[in-house]
Motif scaffolding. Structure first.
Motif, PDB file in Angstrom:
ATOM      1  N   THR A 258      -1.245  19.369   0.627  1.00 51.06           N
ATOM      2  CA  THR A 258      -1.233  20.782   0.261  1.00 51.06           C
ATOM      3  C   THR A 258      -1.416  21.005  -1.291  1.00 51.06           C
ATOM      4  N   LEU A 259      -0.526  20.394  -2.254  1.00 48.84           N
ATOM      5  CA  LEU A 259      -0.435  20.319  -3.398  1.00 48.84           C
ATOM      6  C   LEU A 259      -1.930  20.422  -4.245  1.00 48.84           C
ATOM      7  N   TYR A 260      -2.583  19.367  -3.815  1.00 42.45           N
ATOM      8  CA  TYR A 260      -3.827  19.034  -4.470  1.00 42.45           C
ATOM      9  C   TYR A 260      -4.788  20.035  -4.091  1.00 42.45           C
ATOM     10  N   ASN A 261      -4.770  20.593  -2.745  1.00 37.22           N
ATOM     11  CA  ASN A 261      -5.807  21.603  -2.269  1.00 37.22           C
ATOM     12  C   ASN A 261      -5.355  23.019  -3.177  1.00 37.22           C
ATOM     13  N   THR A 262      -4.180  23.055  -3.493  1.00 41.62           N
ATOM     14  CA  THR A 262      -3.624  24.307  -4.384  1.00 41.62           C
ATOM     15  C   THR A 262      -4.274  24.253  -5.673  1.00 41.62           C
ATOM     16  N   VAL A 263      -4.240  23.069  -6.316  1.00 42.66           N
ATOM     17  CA  VAL A 263      -4.795  22.943  -7.935  1.00 42.66           C
ATOM     18  C   VAL A 263      -5.936  22.759  -8.331  1.00 42.66           C
ATOM     19  N   ARG A 264      -6.662  21.931  -7.147  1.00 43.49           N
ATOM     20  CA  ARG A 264      -7.905  21.298  -7.211  1.00 43.49           C
ATOM     21  C   ARG A 264      -9.026  22.031  -7.991  1.00 43.49           C
ATOM     22  N   TYR A 265      -9.163  23.475  -7.724  1.00 47.56           N
ATOM     23  CA  TYR A 265      -9.944  24.328  -8.426  1.00 47.56           C
ATOM     24  C   TYR A 265      -9.537  25.035  -9.607  1.00 47.56           C
TER      25      TYR A 265
ATOM     26  N   GLU B 232       0.934  -1.114   0.066  1.00 44.84           N
ATOM     27  CA  GLU B 232      -0.037   0.019  -0.019  1.00 44.84           C
ATOM     28  C   GLU B 232       0.887   1.261  -0.021  1.00 44.84           C
ATOM     29  N   LEU B 233       2.055   1.077   0.668  1.00 46.38           N
ATOM     30  CA  LEU B 233       2.935   2.357   0.823  1.00 46.38           C
ATOM     31  C   LEU B 233       3.391   2.582  -0.758  1.00 46.38           C
ATOM     32  N   ASP B 234       3.919   1.753  -1.400  1.00 44.17           N
ATOM     33  CA  ASP B 234       4.497   1.668  -2.701  1.00 44.17           C
ATOM     34  C   ASP B 234       3.398   2.222  -3.640  1.00 44.17           C
ATOM     35  N   ALA B 235       2.255   1.677  -3.397  1.00 43.65           N
ATOM     36  CA  ALA B 235       0.897   2.157  -4.440  1.00 43.65           C
ATOM     37  C   ALA B 235       0.693   3.833  -4.124  1.00 43.65           C
ATOM     38  N   ALA B 236       0.609   3.949  -3.009  1.00 43.90           N
ATOM     39  CA  ALA B 236       0.537   5.379  -2.432  1.00 43.90           C
ATOM     40  C   ALA B 236       1.621   6.454  -3.158  1.00 43.90           C
ATOM     41  N   LEU B 237       2.744   5.779  -3.267  1.00 47.42           N
ATOM     42  CA  LEU B 237       3.699   6.565  -3.689  1.00 47.42           C
ATOM     43  C   LEU B 237       3.728   6.815  -5.028  1.00 47.42           C
ATOM     44  N   SER B 238       3.265   6.010  -5.770  1.00 48.14           N
ATOM     45  CA  SER B 238       3.127   5.966  -7.250  1.00 48.14           C
ATOM     46  C   SER B 238       2.032   6.957  -7.487  1.00 48.14           C
ATOM     47  N   ALA B 239       0.911   6.942  -6.668  1.00 50.24           N
ATOM     48  CA  ALA B 239      -0.252   7.907  -7.035  1.00 50.24           C
ATOM     49  C   ALA B 239       0.285   9.422  -6.755  1.00 50.24           C
ATOM     50  N   ALA B 240       1.128   9.358  -5.634  1.00 55.64           N
ATOM     51  CA  ALA B 240       1.503  10.676  -5.407  1.00 55.64           C
ATOM     52  C   ALA B 240       2.413  11.475  -6.155  1.00 55.64           C
TER      53      ALA B 240
ATOM     54  N   SER C 207       2.298  10.902  -9.438  1.00 51.34           N
ATOM     55  CA  SER C 207       1.483  11.277 -10.619  1.00 51.34           C
ATOM     56  C   SER C 207       0.645  12.183 -10.337  1.00 51.34           C
ATOM     57  N   ILE C 208       0.185  12.457  -9.153  1.00 52.67           N
ATOM     58  CA  ILE C 208      -0.163  13.924  -8.755  1.00 52.67           C
ATOM     59  C   ILE C 208       0.461  15.096  -8.955  1.00 52.67           C
ATOM     60  N   THR C 209       1.631  14.931  -8.489  1.00 52.59           N
ATOM     61  CA  THR C 209       2.832  15.902  -8.330  1.00 52.59           C
ATOM     62  C   THR C 209       3.023  16.151  -9.980  1.00 52.59           C
ATOM     63  N   ASP C 210       3.217  15.280 -10.655  1.00 51.91           N
ATOM     64  CA  ASP C 210       3.533  15.685 -12.259  1.00 51.91           C
ATOM     65  C   ASP C 210       2.587  16.188 -12.763  1.00 51.91           C
TER      66      ASP C 210
ATOM     67  N   GLY D 161      -9.349  11.562 -10.129  1.00 53.09           N
ATOM     68  CA  GLY D 161      -9.104  10.149  -9.809  1.00 53.09           C
ATOM     69  C   GLY D 161      -7.834   9.668  -8.882  1.00 53.09           C
ATOM     70  N   LEU D 162      -6.753  10.337  -9.356  1.00 54.35           N
ATOM     71  CA  LEU D 162      -5.369  10.169  -8.664  1.00 54.35           C
ATOM     72  C   LEU D 162      -5.652  10.375  -7.168  1.00 54.35           C
ATOM     73  N   TRP D 163      -6.257  11.403  -6.747  1.00 52.83           N
ATOM     74  CA  TRP D 163      -6.263  11.664  -5.377  1.00 52.83           C
ATOM     75  C   TRP D 163      -7.072  10.549  -4.766  1.00 52.83           C
ATOM     76  N   SER D 164      -8.114  10.246  -5.348  1.00 53.33           N
ATOM     77  CA  SER D 164      -9.085   9.201  -4.870  1.00 53.33           C
ATOM     78  C   SER D 164      -8.124   7.747  -4.479  1.00 53.33           C
ATOM     79  N   ASP D 165      -7.261   7.576  -5.640  1.00 53.66           N
ATOM     80  CA  ASP D 165      -6.506   6.324  -5.605  1.00 53.66           C
ATOM     81  C   ASP D 165      -5.471   6.589  -4.438  1.00 53.66           C
TER      82      ASP D 165
END
Length: 236
Positions: free
Chosen positions: A168-175, A107-115, A117-120, A187-191
């Motif tokens: 913090t990054l997600y809340n900055t860009v989400r809108y 789960e740590l590795d999967a969360a890291l991959s999603a993080a 992708s969100i950052t990219d 979708g990435l954030w939900s993952d």
């Protein structure tokens, strides 16, 4: 007359001779009861005495030797069981099992991959120099490379920093993102958050608590010290 009395023998057989009675006839008397063989602990000690070197051929030394042998057996069996218990508990962190179906490491590795992708995705909008993007990149590197140490406790700390930075990054860009980019970000954030939630459902910490309580009690604490089966870290 005195001489006649002196030479007269009593009738009725030979004269009793005490000296003769104490000789061969007495030595031929019936033997006493036979010695019973030793059994149980006494028999074991007697057999042990026969096998010991001369310096140890005493009942006290045999008892001490037997006690050491028994303790060695108990500690050996107990040490093997304690190590097996520790290993099975530790595996709950590394691999999913039938009870919980969650591997914290996976789960740590999967969360890291999603993080990542969100950052990219957010970096396309904000640029790599944006403080929120830079903080997320740093948290990803910290978690990916284990820069703050290894083990469940260190991984938990690094993952917590990752959650804060990516949140913090997600809340900055989400809108600021709409259309397909906004949907991809959501979708990435939900993952990402689903993997965090699954870590909380792992039974690892409960299993560690039970193991540490057992390993810390006497005589398991002594056995654990001899076998190197110490306490386990919690993920938290």
């Amino acid at each position: 007359m005195a001489a006649a009395f002196k030479d007269k023998k009593p009738a009725g057989g030979p004269v009793f001779d005490p000296a003769a009675a104490s000789g061969p006839a007495r030595r031929g008397a019936a033997p006493g009861p036979a010695q019973q063989p030793l059994t149980g602990l006494k028999g074991g000690l007697a057999a042990l005495e026969q096998k010991l070197p001369g310096a140890l051929k005493s009942r006290a030394a045999a008892c001490a030797f037997l006690a050491v042998a028994v303790l060695a057996g108990v500690f050996g069996i107990g040490g093997g069981k304690l190590c097996a218990y520790r290993s099975s508990t530790e595996m709950l962190y590394l691999m999913a099992d039938s009870r919980y179906g969650v591997s914290i490491v996976e789960e740590l590795d999967a969360a890291l991959s999603a993080a990542a992708s969100i950052t990219d995705l957010c970096a396309v909008r904000l640029g790599e120099q944006d403080p929120a993007v830079a903080a997320a990149r740093e948290a990803i590197a910290l978690r990916r490379d284990g820069l703050d140490g290894t083990g469940p406790a260190a991984a938990y700390k690094a993952n917590l920093a990752l959650q804060n930075a990516v949140g913090t990054l997600y809340n900055t860009v989400r809108y600021e993102l709409d259309g397909s980019a906004g949907a991809a970000l959501q979708g990435l954030w939900s993952d990402f958050t689903s993997h965090q939630e699954r870590m909380g459902r792992s039974g690892y910490n409960d299993a560690v608590t039970a193991y540490n309580q057992a390993a810390g009690a006497f005589p398991a604490n002594l056995i654990g010290a001899l076998w190197g089966a110490g306490e386990l870290e919690r993920f938290g």
